[in-house]
Design a protein around this motif. Structure first.
Motif, PDB file in Angstrom:
ATOM      1  N   VAL A  49      -0.605  -5.620   6.088  1.00  0.00           N
ATOM      2  CA  VAL A  49      -0.568  -6.657   5.665  1.00  0.00           C
ATOM      3  C   VAL A  49       0.405  -7.822   7.085  1.00  0.00           C
ATOM      4  CG1 VAL A  49       1.896  -7.509   4.290  1.00  0.00           C
ATOM      5  CG2 VAL A  49      -0.186  -6.118   3.648  1.00  0.00           C
ATOM      6  N   GLU A  50       1.390  -6.657   7.577  1.00  0.00           N
ATOM      7  CA  GLU A  50       1.800  -7.664   8.958  1.00  0.00           C
ATOM      8  C   GLU A  50       0.817  -8.468   9.843  1.00  0.00           C
ATOM      9  OE1 GLU A  50       4.609  -4.008  10.783  1.00  0.00           O
ATOM     10  OE2 GLU A  50       6.171  -4.870   8.880  1.00  0.00           O
ATOM     11  N   ASN A  51      -0.496  -7.820   9.936  1.00  0.00           N
ATOM     12  CA  ASN A  51      -1.621  -8.173  11.132  1.00  0.00           C
ATOM     13  C   ASN A  51      -1.841 -10.033  10.805  1.00  0.00           C
ATOM     14  OD1 ASN A  51      -1.856  -6.832  13.147  1.00  0.00           O
ATOM     15  ND2 ASN A  51      -3.387  -5.881  11.620  1.00  0.00           N
ATOM     16  N   THR A  52      -1.435  -9.653   8.477  1.00  0.00           N
ATOM     17  CA  THR A  52      -1.212 -11.276   8.150  1.00  0.00           C
ATOM     18  C   THR A  52      -0.960 -12.274   7.358  1.00  0.00           C
ATOM     19  OG1 THR A  52      -3.619 -10.512   7.065  1.00  0.00           O
ATOM     20  CG2 THR A  52      -3.234 -12.732   6.112  1.00  0.00           C
ATOM     21  N   TYR A  53       0.170 -11.796   7.012  1.00  0.00           N
ATOM     22  CA  TYR A  53       1.633 -11.700   6.739  1.00  0.00           C
ATOM     23  C   TYR A  53       3.142 -11.457   8.063  1.00  0.00           C
ATOM     24  CZ  TYR A  53      -1.012 -12.553   2.502  1.00  0.00           C
ATOM     25  OH  TYR A  53      -2.097 -12.445   1.760  1.00  0.00           O
ATOM     26  N   SER A  54       3.758 -12.868   8.230  1.00  0.00           N
ATOM     27  CA  SER A  54       4.863 -12.641   9.223  1.00  0.00           C
ATOM     28  C   SER A  54       5.931 -12.558   8.411  1.00  0.00           C
ATOM     29  CB  SER A  54       4.715 -13.451  10.431  1.00  0.00           C
ATOM     30  OG  SER A  54       5.081 -14.908   9.655  1.00  0.00           O
ATOM     31  N   GLY A  55       7.286 -11.382   8.063  1.00  0.00           N
ATOM     32  CA  GLY A  55       8.595 -11.210   7.705  1.00  0.00           C
ATOM     33  C   GLY A  55       8.817  -9.808   7.595  1.00  0.00           C
ATOM     34  N   GLN A  56       9.718  -9.965   6.555  1.00  0.00           N
ATOM     35  CA  GLN A  56      10.330  -8.636   6.701  1.00  0.00           C
ATOM     36  C   GLN A  56       9.995  -7.666   4.846  1.00  0.00           C
ATOM     37  OE1 GLN A  56      14.750  -8.556   6.376  1.00  0.00           O
ATOM     38  NE2 GLN A  56      14.701  -6.870   5.800  1.00  0.00           N
ATOM     39  N   ILE A  57       9.546  -7.021   4.811  1.00  0.00           N
ATOM     40  CA  ILE A  57       9.183  -6.261   4.112  1.00  0.00           C
ATOM     41  C   ILE A  57      10.539  -6.146   3.465  1.00  0.00           C
ATOM     42  CG2 ILE A  57       8.247  -4.784   2.689  1.00  0.00           C
ATOM     43  CD1 ILE A  57       5.939  -4.397   4.923  1.00  0.00           C
ATOM     44  N   LEU A  58      10.191  -6.176   1.665  1.00  0.00           N
ATOM     45  CA  LEU A  58      11.700  -6.246   0.637  1.00  0.00           C
ATOM     46  C   LEU A  58      11.881  -5.082  -0.076  1.00  0.00           C
ATOM     47  CD1 LEU A  58      12.463  -9.543  -0.317  1.00  0.00           C
ATOM     48  CD2 LEU A  58      13.704  -8.498   1.914  1.00  0.00           C
ATOM     49  N   GLU A  59      10.602  -4.755   0.052  1.00  0.00           N
ATOM     50  CA  GLU A  59      10.414  -3.493  -1.496  1.00  0.00           C
ATOM     51  C   GLU A  59       8.597  -3.345  -1.747  1.00  0.00           C
ATOM     52  OE1 GLU A  59      11.041  -2.640  -6.452  1.00  0.00           O
ATOM     53  OE2 GLU A  59      12.098  -4.451  -5.222  1.00  0.00           O
ATOM     54  N   ILE A  60       9.011  -1.950  -1.740  1.00  0.00           N
ATOM     55  CA  ILE A  60       7.077  -1.801  -2.062  1.00  0.00           C
ATOM     56  C   ILE A  60       7.473  -1.083  -3.353  1.00  0.00           C
ATOM     57  CG2 ILE A  60       5.453  -0.425  -1.149  1.00  0.00           C
ATOM     58  CD1 ILE A  60       6.419  -1.264   1.718  1.00  0.00           C
ATOM     59  N   GLU A  61       5.741  -1.139  -4.504  1.00  0.00           N
ATOM     60  CA  GLU A  61       5.692   0.105  -5.109  1.00  0.00           C
ATOM     61  C   GLU A  61       4.333   0.250  -5.290  1.00  0.00           C
ATOM     62  OE1 GLU A  61       8.564  -2.664  -8.343  1.00  0.00           O
ATOM     63  OE2 GLU A  61       6.815  -2.716  -8.883  1.00  0.00           O
ATOM     64  N   LEU A  62       3.905   1.205  -5.529  1.00  0.00           N
ATOM     65  CA  LEU A  62       2.566   1.951  -6.547  1.00  0.00           C
ATOM     66  C   LEU A  62       2.526   2.331  -8.044  1.00  0.00           C
ATOM     67  CD1 LEU A  62       0.005   3.394  -4.645  1.00  0.00           C
ATOM     68  CD2 LEU A  62       1.397   5.335  -5.173  1.00  0.00           C
ATOM     69  N   GLU A  63       1.612   0.824  -8.099  1.00  0.00           N
ATOM     70  CA  GLU A  63       1.388   1.724  -9.930  1.00  0.00           C
ATOM     71  C   GLU A  63      -0.264   1.947  -9.611  1.00  0.00           C
ATOM     72  OE1 GLU A  63       3.661  -2.588 -10.062  1.00  0.00           O
ATOM     73  OE2 GLU A  63       0.891  -2.441 -10.074  1.00  0.00           O
ATOM     74  N   ARG A  64      -0.036   2.898 -10.577  1.00  0.00           N
ATOM     75  CA  ARG A  64      -1.948   2.566 -11.508  1.00  0.00           C
ATOM     76  C   ARG A  64      -2.568   2.032 -12.149  1.00  0.00           C
ATOM     77  NH1 ARG A  64      -6.087   6.133  -9.703  1.00  0.00           N
ATOM     78  NH2 ARG A  64      -7.524   7.512 -11.330  1.00  0.00           N
ATOM     79  N   LYS A  65      -2.975   1.226 -12.457  1.00  0.00           N
ATOM     80  CA  LYS A  65      -3.770   0.253 -13.524  1.00  0.00           C
ATOM     81  C   LYS A  65      -5.201   0.075 -13.241  1.00  0.00           C
ATOM     82  CE  LYS A  65       0.709  -2.828 -12.980  1.00  0.00           C
ATOM     83  NZ  LYS A  65       0.380  -4.999 -12.817  1.00  0.00           N
ATOM     84  N   SER A  66      -5.216   0.125 -14.549  1.00  0.00           N
ATOM     85  CA  SER A  66      -6.938   0.912 -14.744  1.00  0.00           C
ATOM     86  C   SER A  66      -7.773   1.420 -14.099  1.00  0.00           C
ATOM     87  CB  SER A  66      -8.049  -0.918 -14.637  1.00  0.00           C
ATOM     88  OG  SER A  66      -6.509  -1.886 -15.684  1.00  0.00           O
ATOM     89  N   ASN A  67      -6.807   2.369 -13.530  1.00  0.00           N
ATOM     90  CA  ASN A  67      -8.151   3.765 -12.616  1.00  0.00           C
ATOM     91  C   ASN A  67      -7.835   3.204 -11.905  1.00  0.00           C
ATOM     92  OD1 ASN A  67      -8.070   5.924 -13.515  1.00  0.00           O
ATOM     93  ND2 ASN A  67     -10.471   5.592 -14.845  1.00  0.00           N
ATOM     94  N   GLN A  68      -7.534   1.992 -11.060  1.00  0.00           N
ATOM     95  CA  GLN A  68      -7.324   1.576 -10.017  1.00  0.00           C
ATOM     96  C   GLN A  68      -5.576   1.702  -9.251  1.00  0.00           C
ATOM     97  OE1 GLN A  68      -7.682  -2.359  -8.639  1.00  0.00           O
ATOM     98  NE2 GLN A  68      -8.262  -2.316  -7.098  1.00  0.00           N
ATOM     99  N   TRP A  69      -5.134   2.552  -7.905  1.00  0.00           N
ATOM    100  CA  TRP A  69      -4.232   2.643  -7.568  1.00  0.00           C
ATOM    101  C   TRP A  69      -3.952   0.965  -6.603  1.00  0.00           C
ATOM    102  CZ3 TRP A  69      -0.725   6.523  -8.265  1.00  0.00           C
ATOM    103  CH2 TRP A  69      -0.805   7.174  -8.380  1.00  0.00           C
TER     104      TRP A  69
END
Length: 100
Positions: A49-69
């Motif tokens: 992500v940091e290679n494409t988007y510059s800035g500060q990460i504020l929050e990260i969540e991990l979700e499981r949706k329709s059998n995909q993480w």
């Protein structure tokens, strides 16, 4: 099933201060997904992500949706714009980015 703000030290190994586990069950499920190879380590996702988007990460969540993480990453870009990224946790590709 939604895993809110998951991935502690076992997943991170990055020491990122803005990630925390919602509860022990979520943490265990995330650890199992990492150990079984279903998801990439968060440090790897952050680097991509940091290679494409510059800035500060504020929050990260991990979700499981329709059998995909999915890693959901909220970020404050260097230009002041907030964005919300959805990243495929298995291969690190950005599925969507929504600017606010």
């Amino acid at each position: 099933m939604r895993l809110l703000s998951v991935i502690l030290a076992a997943l991170l190994l990055s020491g990122h201060p803005n990630v925390h586990a919602d509860d022990a069950k979520d943490h265990d499920m995330a650890r199992q997904a990492l150990e079984s190879g279903q998801i990439m380590p968060l440090r790897t996702i952050i680097e991509k992500v940091e290679n494409t988007y510059s800035g500060q990460i504020l929050e990260i969540e991990l979700e499981r949706k329709s059998n995909q993480w999915i890693y959901e990453i909220k970020m404050l870009r260097n230009d002041g714009l907030r964005i919300k990224l959805k990243v495929n946790a298995a291969d690190g590709t950005v599925i969507s980015d929504r600017r606010k």
